[in-house]
Design a protein around this motif. Structure first.
Motif, mmCIF file in Angstrom:
data_model
loop_
_atom_site.group_PDB
_atom_site.id
_atom_site.type_symbol
_atom_site.label_atom_id
_atom_site.label_comp_id
_atom_site.label_asym_id
_atom_site.label_seq_id
_atom_site.Cartn_x
_atom_site.Cartn_y
_atom_site.Cartn_z
ATOM 1 N N GLY A 110 43.485 43.392 36.031
ATOM 2 C CA GLY A 110 43.430 44.402 37.086
ATOM 3 C C GLY A 110 42.855 45.746 36.705
ATOM 4 N N THR A 111 42.529 45.960 35.429
ATOM 5 C CA THR A 111 41.954 47.233 34.996
ATOM 6 C C THR A 111 40.466 47.047 34.703
ATOM 7 N N ASP A 112 39.724 48.162 34.687
ATOM 8 C CA ASP A 112 38.298 48.151 34.323
ATOM 9 C C ASP A 112 37.498 47.134 35.131
ATOM 10 N N LEU A 113 37.804 47.002 36.401
ATOM 11 C CA LEU A 113 37.152 45.985 37.223
ATOM 12 C C LEU A 113 35.652 46.240 37.358
ATOM 13 N N ARG A 114 35.274 47.504 37.434
ATOM 14 C CA ARG A 114 33.854 47.832 37.589
ATOM 15 C C ARG A 114 33.046 47.308 36.405
ATOM 16 N N ALA A 115 33.576 47.500 35.195
ATOM 17 C CA ALA A 115 32.848 47.070 33.999
ATOM 18 C C ALA A 115 32.648 45.566 33.982
ATOM 19 N N PHE A 116 33.635 44.816 34.443
ATOM 20 C CA PHE A 116 33.503 43.361 34.435
ATOM 21 C C PHE A 116 32.642 42.864 35.585
ATOM 22 N N ARG A 117 32.628 43.567 36.698
ATOM 23 C CA ARG A 117 31.741 43.169 37.795
ATOM 24 C C ARG A 117 30.286 43.264 37.366
ATOM 25 N N HIS A 118 29.973 44.222 36.501
ATOM 26 C CA HIS A 118 28.592 44.395 36.052
ATOM 27 C C HIS A 118 28.111 43.251 35.159
ATOM 28 N N LEU A 119 29.006 42.337 34.778
ATOM 29 C CA LEU A 119 28.614 41.203 33.948
ATOM 30 C C LEU A 119 28.094 40.022 34.772
ATOM 31 N N LEU A 120 28.154 40.129 36.097
ATOM 32 C CA LEU A 120 27.787 39.006 36.943
ATOM 33 C C LEU A 120 26.280 38.796 36.999
ATOM 34 N N ASN A 121 25.887 37.535 36.903
ATOM 35 C CA ASN A 121 24.509 37.159 37.168
ATOM 36 C C ASN A 121 24.211 37.336 38.652
ATOM 37 N N SER A 122 22.937 37.252 39.007
ATOM 38 C CA SER A 122 22.572 37.239 40.413
ATOM 39 C C SER A 122 23.253 36.056 41.087
ATOM 40 N N GLY A 123 23.949 36.332 42.168
ATOM 41 C CA GLY A 123 24.706 35.279 42.832
ATOM 42 C C GLY A 123 26.054 35.018 42.208
ATOM 43 N N GLY A 124 26.449 35.855 41.223
ATOM 44 C CA GLY A 124 27.739 35.674 40.564
ATOM 45 C C GLY A 124 28.900 36.055 41.467
ATOM 46 N N ARG A 125 30.085 35.564 41.125
ATOM 47 C CA ARG A 125 31.288 35.810 41.913
ATOM 48 C C ARG A 125 32.421 36.263 41.002
ATOM 49 N N MET A 126 33.201 37.232 41.451
ATOM 50 C CA MET A 126 34.333 37.720 40.669
ATOM 51 C C MET A 126 35.567 37.818 41.555
ATOM 52 N N VAL A 127 36.682 37.314 41.038
ATOM 53 C CA VAL A 127 37.959 37.436 41.737
ATOM 54 C C VAL A 127 38.981 38.022 40.779
ATOM 55 N N THR A 128 39.920 38.761 41.339
ATOM 56 C CA THR A 128 41.037 39.289 40.554
ATOM 57 C C THR A 128 42.324 39.018 41.297
ATOM 58 N N ILE A 129 43.388 38.761 40.555
ATOM 59 C CA ILE A 129 44.703 38.565 41.158
ATOM 60 C C ILE A 129 45.615 39.741 40.833
ATOM 61 N N ALA A 130 45.027 40.829 40.300
ATOM 62 C CA ALA A 130 45.826 41.976 39.877
ATOM 63 C C ALA A 130 45.094 43.269 40.200
ATOM 64 N N PHE A 131 45.836 44.362 40.188
ATOM 65 C CA PHE A 131 45.248 45.695 40.274
ATOM 66 C C PHE A 131 45.976 46.589 39.291
#
Length: 321
Positions: free
Chosen positions: A219-240
């Protein structure tokens, strides 16, 4: 002893693990469409720690005593009116729904029949208590991200309850799995099937590479991990981020403008179909329970203390005598 009463884990104020105690409360009766389950075991979940500590008091309120426990395994003690799928003695597992709150840390629990599934034959009831939260991993990879064979999957918090299930399922689904965990847990997540295991404290997110799917349980540093997505990538989190809840939830809401690269937040709310899928994965050998330590009911506080200390490998499970 009054058979209308039962033992349950309670707390009378918000605080640390020591506020928990085993008390007595009225034994519930199943309403129409519910089953009464004699609980054999339950696991400790991160959301319960936050609720017990008072971090979610805007949702949980100030009425005490409060209960804990989200998931359970056990046997059906009595089906309620209108329930035909289950009979007394059936071995089951389940998760209390979003509207039910906590309460499975007890000798008995009532739950809608749609929130319960049958255990596979041969699966130990105590070991099985590590698996109900695996339905969250199934939903994340099957429904929320549509993980496909050959894709690169990053699991953050890979040694925990949802994370370890995601590593196993990612491997079974044919993905290339990278697991983030503590250094002491790297061998553990490799044993679950991770192709690559990385100490999250020594590697920055930007050094991990690119991924098609990111599953976050921290649930932390979500922005940094979103930037790891390839084109068409998907990210889900179950925490904040519970230390910065407003900012964290605000970011999750704002990320919806990013199209496919937005961060999707969800909480597990499994139904009977999800438990049927879970049982199938177990029978097919795609998923096995990972139990770190089993505690007796009277030592539930110790289980909470251990989870707060970090370093769990799988799940802490509490056995109900």
């Amino acid at each position: 002893m009054n058979d209308r009463m039962m033992k349950a884990v309670l707390y009378d104020r918000y605080g640390g693990p020591d506020v928990l105690y085993a008390g007595r409360v009225p034994r519930p009766e199943p309403a129409h469409g519910e089953v009464l389950v004699k609980v054999r075991a339950f696991s400790v979940n991160g959301g319960e720690l936050a609720a017990r500590a008072g971090r979610l008091r805007l949702l949980t309120g100030r009425k005490f005593p409060k209960r804990i426990g989200l998931d359970f395994t056990g046997e059906v003690a009595a089906p309620g009116a209108g329930v035909t799928r289950f009979a007394a003695g059936d071995r089951v597992w389940g998760v209390l729904g979003r509207t039910s709150g906590f309460g499975s840390a007890a000798e008995y629990v009532t739950v809608p029949a749609e929130r319960v599934g049958r255990l596979p034959d041969g699966l130990d009831l105590v070991d099985a208590a590590a698996l109900p939260v695996a339905t969250t991993a199934i939903t994340a990879l099957r429904d929320k991200t549509g993980l496909r064979p050959g894709e690169r999957l990053l699991v953050r918090g890979a040694a925990g309850g949802v994370g370890n299930a995601a590593v196993q399922l990612g491997r079974a689904y044919g993905a290339e799995v990278t697991a983030l965990a503590r250094a002491a847990n790297l061998d553990f997540v490799r044993g679950l099937g991770a192709h690559k295991a990385v100490d999250h404290r020594t590697v920055r997110p930007a050094e991990l590479g690119r991924f098609d799917v990111v599953l976050d349980t921290v649930g932390t540093d979500l922005r940094a991990f979103r930037h790891l997505l390839n084109s068409g990538g998907r990210m889900v989190t179950i925490a904040f981020d519970l230390k910065r809840p407003a900012a964290s939830l605000g970011y999750l809401a704002a990320s919806t403008v990013h199209g496919h690269s937005r961060v999707r937040f969800f909480s597990g709310n499994p139904t009977r179909a999800d438990f049927d899928d879970l049982a199938r994965h177990v029978v097919e050998g795609k998923l096995s329970p990972a139990v770190d330590t089993v505690f007796p009911l009277e030592e539930t506080a110790a289980a909470h203390r251990a989870l707060e200390a970090g370093g769990v490998q799988g799940k802490y499970v509490v056995r109900v005598a």
